[in-house]
Design an enzyme around this catalytic site. Sequence first.
Site, PDB file in Angstrom:
ATOM      1  N   SER A 116     -18.890  39.940  34.694  1.00  0.00           N
ATOM      2  CA  SER A 116     -20.098  40.455  34.079  1.00  0.00           C
ATOM      3  C   SER A 116     -19.865  41.284  32.819  1.00  0.00           C
ATOM      4  CB  SER A 116     -20.862  41.310  35.089  1.00  0.00           C
ATOM      5  OG  SER A 116     -20.148  42.503  35.375  1.00  0.00           O
ATOM      6  N   LYS A 121     -20.094  49.849  28.555  1.00  0.00           N
ATOM      7  CA  LYS A 121     -20.882  48.837  29.273  1.00  0.00           C
ATOM      8  C   LYS A 121     -22.228  49.432  29.659  1.00  0.00           C
ATOM      9  CE  LYS A 121     -20.574  45.581  33.184  1.00  0.00           C
ATOM     10  NZ  LYS A 121     -19.771  45.110  34.326  1.00  0.00           N
ATOM     11  N   SER A 127     -15.211  41.146  37.419  1.00  0.00           N
ATOM     12  CA  SER A 127     -16.003  41.363  36.203  1.00  0.00           C
ATOM     13  C   SER A 127     -15.288  42.088  35.072  1.00  0.00           C
ATOM     14  CB  SER A 127     -17.285  42.140  36.533  1.00  0.00           C
ATOM     15  OG  SER A 127     -18.222  41.306  37.142  1.00  0.00           O
TER      16      SER A 127
END
Lengths: 496, 95
Positions: A159, A78, A183
């Site tokens: 997210s 990420k 998320s």
Amino acid sequence: MHPTDFTLRGAIEALNEGLVTSVELTEAHLRAIEALNPRINAFTTVTGEQALAQARASDARRKEGIAGPLEGVPLAIKDLFCTAGVRTTAGSRILGNFIPPYESTVSANLLRDGAVFLGKVNMDEFAMGSSNTTSAFGPVENPWSRANDPDTRLVPGGSSGGSAAAVAARLALGATATDTGGSIRQPAAFCGIAGIKPTYGRCSRYGIVAFASSLDQAGPVARTVEDCAILLRSMAGFDPKDSTSADVPVPDFAAACARGVKGLRIGVPQEYRLDGMAPEIEALWQQGLDWLRAEGAETVEISLPHTKYALPTYYIVAPAEASSNLARYDGVRFGLRVAEKGSDLKDLYERTRAAGFGAEVRRRIMIGTYVLSAGYYDAYYLKAQKVRTLIKRDFDAAFAGVDAIVTPATPSAAFGMDEKQDDPVTMYLNDVFTVPANLAGLPGLAVPAGLDGQGLPLGLQVIGRAFDEETVFAVGTAIEKAAGFDALPRLRAGAV
Amino acid sequence: MSLDTATIRRIASLARIRLEDEEVGRMQAELNGILGWIEQLQAVDTEGVEPMAGGGAVALRMREDVVTDGGIPDQVLANAPDRQGEYFGVPKVVE
């Protein structure tokens, strides 16, 4: 078998048996990224050459008889984790060209264990969002689509939307993600994969771009619960560089997956039955509880009376911490700078932050600034901190009588990219089932458990006691086995 | 309670975010929407409840008060938008 179809554990076994090399695995994933990423937009940076160099080095180590637990396994990172020498953006224009001189502890742990990094994956800006539509690098498309409406492009959740979409589409065997209010779990559920937010303090936050420091936790997403367990063992561990890192042993999480649920008491919180919840989500929840009972668990009705206050509490605490954390983006030390000729320092700050932050981030900084400002601190921030205590006490009381709690992961399946964009509060409601675990610091796992009427994945959530991820993995594995979830997204490597 | 436009401008100034005149109305509507929704917390009885400040149950630990890092100005300055020698460059702050 196509190399992108391996589970992470399957890939490790194939590597150990010499059936495949890390270079072959890595090349197959890089080709898949090249073919599908222009459509899915999961990767913001692909580090192909570096990945192949890491894969060659891994194959060489393996030849010498040295193999770490993740030796040669290609992963996606990420874009919130600092990676030394590789651009790290947090999905924001304000960090668009930031190249960290250091490595986050979690990604360093994965490299230590032999992992190969394919690149950095897309996310909502500063991890603020539930749809991956707030990224400065464009939205991510969910690899799944509705059976009766295949042309409507769906969000992957957020997210960690890039992490979940990349793993679901078989562009990586697993990915790192972070979870401040859901998320990891919400995008995992939307994309039909597994993901765990571990206990607060389990993974070091060092080198992860901060959003809300008392809530942020790193964790893995992968296509099976066991793959998540394998990744978490490598990611976790005490780190003196994070003052909130917990100095506790890291167990063999994968071994716990096979424990079974016989004799476990599973809590079913009545407050999670929302008015107007989709009947298929309620049905899936009951199905999940039936599966656990069939495996010898006992289900127990419990009450978490302050559940309805979790989201509003979160939307005070998280923006407050964010407004403080994001004060560092000042156009001086790193990142974007925007100034006019004759700008003074305040004007430089204000122009840089207006141009560098997207609408959702600006909104949350404004909320956070307001609730911390003189005269309002007690009414909002202190009040929220007290309600947070009550939410944690609810869980403490429940866990006196149960070993784990099972709930739906999300109140709906993945929605369209242009839906829920008009009103911030509507978007916030996505996290209604996931936020309480962040406020209480507890581990939460999302596991794919079925499909809705339109063929979209739905997930269940398992919440555990602090530092008892092992029970969470055991319950998650039991649900996964009973569900036998084998549906595949339309967009995936090898299918188009 | 509802925020007026003057308060919106004051918060933006405190947050150091430039807000154009045409953005004030929309930001006001959005913040009031969010704050109105948050208002429900006032219904919770928190008399005598300790505020929860951190995310974990583990007490923060002490460490030796020693330097553990340093001597790396080039790394520290590598991402600076304006570097002047071993310093960050900023607009003039003292006339």
